[in-house]
Design a protein around this motif. Structure first.
Motif, PDB file in Angstrom:
ATOM      1  N   LEU A   5       0.722  -1.192   0.067  1.00  0.00           N
ATOM      2  CA  LEU A   5       0.019   0.217   0.057  1.00  0.00           C
ATOM      3  C   LEU A   5       0.893   1.285  -0.079  1.00  0.00           C
ATOM      4  N   VAL A   6       1.933   1.254   0.868  1.00  0.00           N
ATOM      5  CA  VAL A   6       2.831   2.422   0.941  1.00  0.00           C
ATOM      6  C   VAL A   6       3.457   2.687  -0.311  1.00  0.00           C
ATOM      7  N   ALA A   7       3.895   1.481  -1.020  1.00  0.00           N
ATOM      8  CA  ALA A   7       4.792   1.574  -2.237  1.00  0.00           C
ATOM      9  C   ALA A   7       3.526   2.158  -3.306  1.00  0.00           C
ATOM     10  N   MET A   8       2.513   1.733  -3.482  1.00  0.00           N
ATOM     11  CA  MET A   8       1.461   2.271  -4.157  1.00  0.00           C
ATOM     12  C   MET A   8       1.464   3.680  -4.142  1.00  0.00           C
ATOM     13  N   ILE A   9       1.051   4.243  -2.919  1.00  0.00           N
ATOM     14  CA  ILE A   9       0.870   5.574  -2.757  1.00  0.00           C
ATOM     15  C   ILE A   9       2.117   6.596  -2.904  1.00  0.00           C
ATOM     16  N   GLU A  10       3.325   5.715  -2.564  1.00  0.00           N
ATOM     17  CA  GLU A  10       4.586   6.778  -3.079  1.00  0.00           C
ATOM     18  C   GLU A  10       4.708   6.847  -4.467  1.00  0.00           C
ATOM     19  N   ASN A  11       4.202   5.779  -5.263  1.00  0.00           N
ATOM     20  CA  ASN A  11       4.246   6.009  -6.763  1.00  0.00           C
ATOM     21  C   ASN A  11       3.228   6.847  -7.238  1.00  0.00           C
ATOM     22  N   LYS A  12       2.004   7.098  -6.648  1.00  0.00           N
ATOM     23  CA  LYS A  12       1.224   8.120  -7.056  1.00  0.00           C
ATOM     24  C   LYS A  12       1.591   9.559  -6.645  1.00  0.00           C
ATOM     25  N   VAL A  13       2.244   9.688  -5.484  1.00  0.00           N
ATOM     26  CA  VAL A  13       2.811  11.200  -5.137  1.00  0.00           C
ATOM     27  C   VAL A  13       3.634  11.375  -6.203  1.00  0.00           C
ATOM     28  N   ARG A  14       4.837  10.491  -6.266  1.00  0.00           N
ATOM     29  CA  ARG A  14       5.888  10.692  -7.431  1.00  0.00           C
ATOM     30  C   ARG A  14       5.349  11.257  -8.574  1.00  0.00           C
ATOM     31  N   PHE A  15       4.532  10.463  -9.228  1.00  0.00           N
ATOM     32  CA  PHE A  15       4.101  10.765 -10.520  1.00  0.00           C
ATOM     33  C   PHE A  15       2.772  11.922 -10.846  1.00  0.00           C
ATOM     34  N   PHE A  16       1.960  11.806  -9.839  1.00  0.00           N
ATOM     35  CA  PHE A  16       0.610  12.278 -10.201  1.00  0.00           C
ATOM     36  C   PHE A  16       0.029  13.385  -9.115  1.00  0.00           C
ATOM     37  N   VAL A  17       0.579  13.526  -7.934  1.00  0.00           N
ATOM     38  CA  VAL A  17      -0.018  14.642  -7.259  1.00  0.00           C
ATOM     39  C   VAL A  17       0.827  15.916  -7.672  1.00  0.00           C
TER      40      VAL A  17
ATOM     41  N   GLU B 105      -6.074  10.762 -20.067  1.00  0.00           N
ATOM     42  CA  GLU B 105      -5.408  11.137 -21.174  1.00  0.00           C
ATOM     43  C   GLU B 105      -4.241  12.312 -20.737  1.00  0.00           C
ATOM     44  N   ASN B 106      -4.575  13.139 -19.946  1.00  0.00           N
ATOM     45  CA  ASN B 106      -3.570  14.141 -19.193  1.00  0.00           C
ATOM     46  C   ASN B 106      -2.237  13.246 -18.643  1.00  0.00           C
ATOM     47  N   ARG B 107      -2.558  12.142 -18.256  1.00  0.00           N
ATOM     48  CA  ARG B 107      -1.254  11.600 -17.399  1.00  0.00           C
ATOM     49  C   ARG B 107      -0.598  10.786 -18.577  1.00  0.00           C
ATOM     50  N   ILE B 108      -1.298  10.248 -19.549  1.00  0.00           N
ATOM     51  CA  ILE B 108      -0.542   9.621 -20.804  1.00  0.00           C
ATOM     52  C   ILE B 108       0.324  10.804 -21.460  1.00  0.00           C
ATOM     53  N   LEU B 109      -0.265  11.905 -21.753  1.00  0.00           N
ATOM     54  CA  LEU B 109       0.420  13.008 -22.436  1.00  0.00           C
ATOM     55  C   LEU B 109       1.823  13.313 -21.620  1.00  0.00           C
ATOM     56  N   LEU B 110       1.300  13.599 -20.191  1.00  0.00           N
ATOM     57  CA  LEU B 110       2.369  14.222 -19.438  1.00  0.00           C
ATOM     58  C   LEU B 110       3.639  13.392 -19.499  1.00  0.00           C
ATOM     59  N   HIS B 111       3.479  11.929 -19.450  1.00  0.00           N
ATOM     60  CA  HIS B 111       4.447  10.989 -19.584  1.00  0.00           C
ATOM     61  C   HIS B 111       5.310  11.074 -20.746  1.00  0.00           C
ATOM     62  N   PHE B 112       4.594  11.286 -21.903  1.00  0.00           N
ATOM     63  CA  PHE B 112       5.294  11.187 -23.231  1.00  0.00           C
ATOM     64  C   PHE B 112       5.867  12.420 -23.574  1.00  0.00           C
TER      65      PHE B 112
ATOM     66  N   MET C  87       1.664   1.760 -18.735  1.00  0.00           N
ATOM     67  CA  MET C  87       0.621   1.742 -18.044  1.00  0.00           C
ATOM     68  C   MET C  87       1.089   1.681 -16.433  1.00  0.00           C
ATOM     69  N   GLU C  88       2.497   1.469 -16.167  1.00  0.00           N
ATOM     70  CA  GLU C  88       2.985   1.757 -14.630  1.00  0.00           C
ATOM     71  C   GLU C  88       2.748   3.213 -14.634  1.00  0.00           C
ATOM     72  N   ALA C  89       3.189   3.850 -15.410  1.00  0.00           N
ATOM     73  CA  ALA C  89       3.442   5.443 -15.091  1.00  0.00           C
ATOM     74  C   ALA C  89       1.950   6.022 -14.999  1.00  0.00           C
ATOM     75  N   VAL C  90       1.027   5.465 -15.923  1.00  0.00           N
ATOM     76  CA  VAL C  90      -0.424   6.215 -15.758  1.00  0.00           C
ATOM     77  C   VAL C  90      -1.192   5.469 -14.752  1.00  0.00           C
ATOM     78  N   TRP C  91      -1.466   4.163 -14.726  1.00  0.00           N
ATOM     79  CA  TRP C  91      -2.283   3.663 -13.833  1.00  0.00           C
ATOM     80  C   TRP C  91      -1.670   3.325 -12.398  1.00  0.00           C
ATOM     81  N   GLY C  92      -0.272   3.163 -12.161  1.00  0.00           N
ATOM     82  CA  GLY C  92       0.275   2.953 -11.048  1.00  0.00           C
ATOM     83  C   GLY C  92       0.778   1.611 -10.723  1.00  0.00           C
ATOM     84  N   TYR C  93       1.379   1.488  -9.543  1.00  0.00           N
ATOM     85  CA  TYR C  93       2.031   0.245  -8.994  1.00  0.00           C
ATOM     86  C   TYR C  93       0.906  -0.700  -8.875  1.00  0.00           C
ATOM     87  N   SER C  94       1.423  -1.931  -9.592  1.00  0.00           N
ATOM     88  CA  SER C  94       0.835  -3.298  -9.549  1.00  0.00           C
ATOM     89  C   SER C  94      -0.490  -3.396 -10.193  1.00  0.00           C
ATOM     90  N   SER C  95      -0.685  -2.368 -11.202  1.00  0.00           N
ATOM     91  CA  SER C  95      -1.979  -2.034 -11.720  1.00  0.00           C
ATOM     92  C   SER C  95      -2.170  -3.401 -12.915  1.00  0.00           C
TER      93      SER C  95
END
Length: 235
Positions: free
Chosen positions: A112-124, A159-166, A180-188
């Motif tokens: 759970l913590v790893a998933m949240i850290e991924n979200k904070v890193r990429f999406f917040v 769409e916003n997350r996909i474009l931002l990663h590119f 998929m990992e960058a957009v949907w996150g850890y263990s999606s």
């Protein structure tokens, strides 16, 4: 050091809510505890937490209904649904209600913590407004929008997350797994067909001819590459 990230833990099981909240607090997150669906809807809209951990089954209003309601009211931050294994079948449909990701009970706290850290890193969203440029288009990720020829074009959250990663990886080959990992996150467990569908929709908003994309190009057998010819020197 306390992190400037607020996480709402919406769970009617008092023991689980306490355990999750305590672990997140030890990781220096600010935690908001909520025990039912009706209170959750009000608190999420009032407090605007960066991340919501939302139980699927709640008294008062089910988690998926809470998610749908707050999305309709304009809440755009991350919502992670906590589900039982029997609810897996509903997951893909629930993405249309605005769920960002899932974690299945019983879950390991470290996962759970790893998933949240991924979200904070990429999406917040970071402080300050990022703006990216390609061709005659501006991408404003903090407001999920494109601006072209003075007109605003809205993007969905995905769409916003996909474009931002590119745009952060211009000119690089990006595999479907990486995307998929960058957009949907850890263990999606999102499948590649779902990803490709979102890419097709994004192309319709950024390309002059979506059937022959000049920016978001397919790399056969691998994934995609974002090419911005305006930044290249012609031969």
């Amino acid at each position: 050091m306390e992190k400037e990230i607020t996480i709402a833990v919406v769970e009617d099981d008092e023991n689980l809510r306490f355990l999750v909240s305590h672990r997140l607090q030890t990781e220096n997150y600010q935690v908001l505890q909520i025990g039912n669906g009706l209170d959750a809807e009000k608190e999420i809209l009032a407090k605007q937490p960066d991340i919501v951990l939302l139980d699927w089954m709640l008294p008062g209003k089910e988690g998926i209904e809470v998610c749908q309601s707050v999305r309709k009211a304009g809440f755009e931050n991350i919502i992670i649904m906590m589900t039982a294994k029997s609810q897996d079948v509903d997951k893909i449909d629930a993405y249309s209600y605005g769920v960002s990701d899932y974690i299945t009970k019983p879950f390991n706290m470290d996962v759970l913590v790893a998933m949240i850290e991924n979200k904070v890193r990429f999406f917040v969203p970071k402080s300050g407004a990022e703006v990216y440029h390609f061709g005659q288009t501006e991408h404003h990720p903090n407001i999920h929008s494109l601006v072209r020829d003075g007109k605003k074009i809205e993007l969905t959250i995905l769409e916003n997350r996909i474009l931002l990663h590119f745009l952060r990886n211009k000119g690089n080959d990006v595999t479907r797994d990486e995307l998929m990992e960058a957009v949907w996150g850890y263990s999606s467990n999102v499948n590649t067909r779902t990803l490709d569908m979102h890419v097709v929709r994004l192309r319709k908003k950024i390309e002059k001819n979506p059937d022959k994309p000049s920016y978001l190009q397919t790399v056969r057998g691998l994934g995609y590459k974002f090419v911005d010819d305006t930044s290249e020197i012609p031969d």
